[in-house]
Design a protein around this motif. Sequence first.
Motif, short mmCIF file in Angstrom:
data_model
loop_
_atom_site.label_atom_id
_atom_site.label_comp_id
_atom_site.label_asym_id
_atom_site.label_seq_id
_atom_site.Cartn_x
_atom_site.Cartn_y
_atom_site.Cartn_z
N MET A 150 5.84 55.51 -44.49
CA MET A 150 5.66 54.08 -44.22
C MET A 150 5.85 53.84 -42.72
O MET A 150 6.86 54.28 -42.15
CB MET A 150 6.68 53.26 -45.02
N PRO A 151 4.92 53.15 -42.07
CA PRO A 151 5.06 52.87 -40.64
C PRO A 151 6.34 52.09 -40.35
O PRO A 151 6.73 51.20 -41.10
CB PRO A 151 3.82 52.02 -40.32
N ASN A 152 6.99 52.42 -39.24
CA ASN A 152 8.28 51.80 -38.90
C ASN A 152 8.18 50.30 -38.70
O ASN A 152 9.14 49.56 -38.97
CB ASN A 152 8.84 52.45 -37.63
N PHE A 153 7.02 49.81 -38.22
CA PHE A 153 6.92 48.39 -37.89
C PHE A 153 7.15 47.50 -39.11
O PHE A 153 7.54 46.33 -38.98
CB PHE A 153 5.57 48.06 -37.24
N LEU A 154 6.91 48.04 -40.32
CA LEU A 154 7.07 47.24 -41.54
C LEU A 154 8.51 46.75 -41.71
O LEU A 154 8.74 45.73 -42.37
CB LEU A 154 6.66 48.06 -42.76
N PHE A 155 9.47 47.47 -41.14
CA PHE A 155 10.88 47.14 -41.32
C PHE A 155 11.50 46.49 -40.09
O PHE A 155 12.71 46.27 -40.06
CB PHE A 155 11.66 48.41 -41.71
N GLU A 156 10.68 46.19 -39.10
CA GLU A 156 11.18 45.55 -37.89
C GLU A 156 11.28 44.05 -38.09
O GLU A 156 10.44 43.42 -38.74
CB GLU A 156 10.27 45.88 -36.71
N LYS A 157 12.32 43.46 -37.51
CA LYS A 157 12.61 42.04 -37.68
C LYS A 157 11.45 41.16 -37.22
O LYS A 157 11.12 40.16 -37.86
CB LYS A 157 13.88 41.69 -36.90
N PHE A 158 10.81 41.55 -36.12
CA PHE A 158 9.72 40.74 -35.58
C PHE A 158 8.58 40.62 -36.58
O PHE A 158 8.04 39.53 -36.80
CB PHE A 158 9.21 41.35 -34.28
N PHE A 159 8.22 41.75 -37.22
CA PHE A 159 7.14 41.74 -38.21
C PHE A 159 7.52 40.90 -39.42
O PHE A 159 6.73 40.08 -39.90
CB PHE A 159 6.81 43.18 -38.63
N THR A 160 8.73 41.07 -39.90
CA THR A 160 9.19 40.32 -41.07
C THR A 160 9.20 38.82 -40.78
O THR A 160 8.77 38.01 -41.61
CB THR A 160 10.60 40.76 -41.49
N ASN A 161 9.68 38.43 -39.60
CA ASN A 161 9.70 37.02 -39.23
C ASN A 161 8.29 36.44 -39.20
O ASN A 161 8.06 35.30 -39.61
CB ASN A 161 10.37 36.83 -37.87
N ASN A 185 16.73 54.88 -48.88
CA ASN A 185 17.55 53.90 -49.60
C ASN A 185 18.39 53.07 -48.62
O ASN A 185 18.50 51.85 -48.76
CB ASN A 185 18.48 54.60 -50.59
N PHE A 186 18.98 53.73 -47.64
CA PHE A 186 19.80 53.07 -46.62
C PHE A 186 18.94 52.10 -45.80
O PHE A 186 19.36 50.98 -45.50
CB PHE A 186 20.45 54.12 -45.72
N ARG A 187 17.72 52.55 -45.46
CA ARG A 187 16.77 51.70 -44.71
C ARG A 187 16.50 50.41 -45.48
O ARG A 187 16.53 49.31 -44.91
CB ARG A 187 15.47 52.48 -44.50
N ASN A 188 16.23 50.53 -46.77
CA ASN A 188 15.94 49.35 -47.58
C ASN A 188 17.14 48.43 -47.72
O ASN A 188 17.00 47.20 -47.66
CB ASN A 188 15.45 49.78 -48.97
N GLN A 189 18.32 49.00 -47.88
CA GLN A 189 19.54 48.19 -47.99
C GLN A 189 19.74 47.36 -46.73
O GLN A 189 20.05 46.16 -46.79
CB GLN A 189 20.74 49.09 -48.24
N ASN A 190 19.58 48.00 -45.58
CA ASN A 190 19.74 47.30 -44.31
C ASN A 190 18.66 46.23 -44.13
O ASN A 190 18.93 45.15 -43.59
CB ASN A 190 19.68 48.28 -43.14
N VAL A 192 17.07 44.51 -46.51
CA VAL A 192 17.37 43.36 -47.37
C VAL A 192 18.53 42.55 -46.81
O VAL A 192 18.49 41.31 -46.79
CB VAL A 192 17.66 43.83 -48.81
N LYS A 193 19.57 43.22 -46.32
CA LYS A 193 20.70 42.51 -45.72
C LYS A 193 20.26 41.69 -44.51
O LYS A 193 20.73 40.58 -44.29
CB LYS A 193 21.78 43.52 -45.29
N GLY A 194 19.35 42.25 -43.73
CA GLY A 194 18.87 41.57 -42.53
C GLY A 194 18.01 40.37 -42.81
O GLY A 194 17.75 39.56 -41.91
N LEU A 195 17.56 40.22 -44.06
CA LEU A 195 16.71 39.10 -44.43
C LEU A 195 17.50 37.87 -44.86
O LEU A 195 16.90 36.84 -45.18
CB LEU A 195 15.78 39.51 -45.58
N SER A 196 18.81 37.97 -44.88
CA SER A 196 19.64 36.88 -45.35
C SER A 196 19.33 35.58 -44.62
O SER A 196 19.45 35.49 -43.40
CB SER A 196 21.12 37.24 -45.17
N ASP A 197 18.87 34.57 -45.36
CA ASP A 197 18.45 33.30 -44.77
C ASP A 197 18.45 32.24 -45.86
O ASP A 197 17.95 32.47 -46.96
CB ASP A 197 17.03 33.45 -44.18
N ASP A 198 18.99 31.07 -45.56
CA ASP A 198 19.08 30.01 -46.55
C ASP A 198 17.72 29.48 -46.97
O ASP A 198 17.59 28.81 -48.01
CB ASP A 198 19.93 28.85 -46.01
N ASN A 199 16.70 29.76 -46.18
CA ASN A 199 15.35 29.26 -46.49
C ASN A 199 14.58 30.18 -47.43
O ASN A 199 13.47 29.83 -47.85
CB ASN A 199 14.55 29.08 -45.20
#
Length: 221
Positions: A150-161, A185-190, A192-199
């Motif tokens: 899986m390309p690394n950019f998929l898990f970068e904050k900028f792409f997710t935002n 597994n560790f990558r995915n855990q981090n 999901v944690k980084g996505l924490s947002d009330d919206n």
Amino acid sequence: MLRKLLSYIIPIKIYKTKSTLSKTIEVTWANGELVLDSENTNYSYGSLQRILRRGLKHFGFERIAKMDHALVLGVAGGSVIKTLVDEIHFEGQITGVDIDPNIIKIANEYFKLDEIKNLNIIIDDAFEFVLKTKDRYDLIIIDIFQDTTMPNFLFEKFFTNRICFLLKSKGVVLFNTMCLTAGDNFRNQNFVKGLSDDNYKIQSIPRVEVHNELIIIEKLN
């Protein structure tokens, strides 16, 4: 018809080609259906279609059928698009983005993707596309692999935002990931944690077809 029947006994390969992104691409009759595979994993139909169907069921087919615009990042053979059209009866616009024109050619020839009237295929890098698009989407499906990588950019904050920005109110994201190692597994855990947002409401569906984990993002307003 004979190949289809024999495929219940043994897979029958009918097409094979080299791919700069995925090493090898194969079209095979397996258990009575055509599937698209890379060298080491299923790309479309077969297990992948079951995985993404599971994710779509999480939202509910009736909910998806009422949506206006879906974005599919990573088309390959188009199995999730066929699920949207044939099973969910989605009549809105579907935009499919894939970086590999050769795989879209195969999808058109063997899986008749070009016969879907409400589908627009764009040959582009997914990262570049999401930066450029001015559209907003009710449903975004991310299913991007280069064989088992899986390309690394998929898990970068900028792409997710950016993906979340492209969602309409109450829009949803279905992100298919592959977990082959403890590091994955560790990558995915981090992630999901980084996505924490009330919206947003964030969930994961682990161990779908053994090695896949679906990450679900729902925009709450």
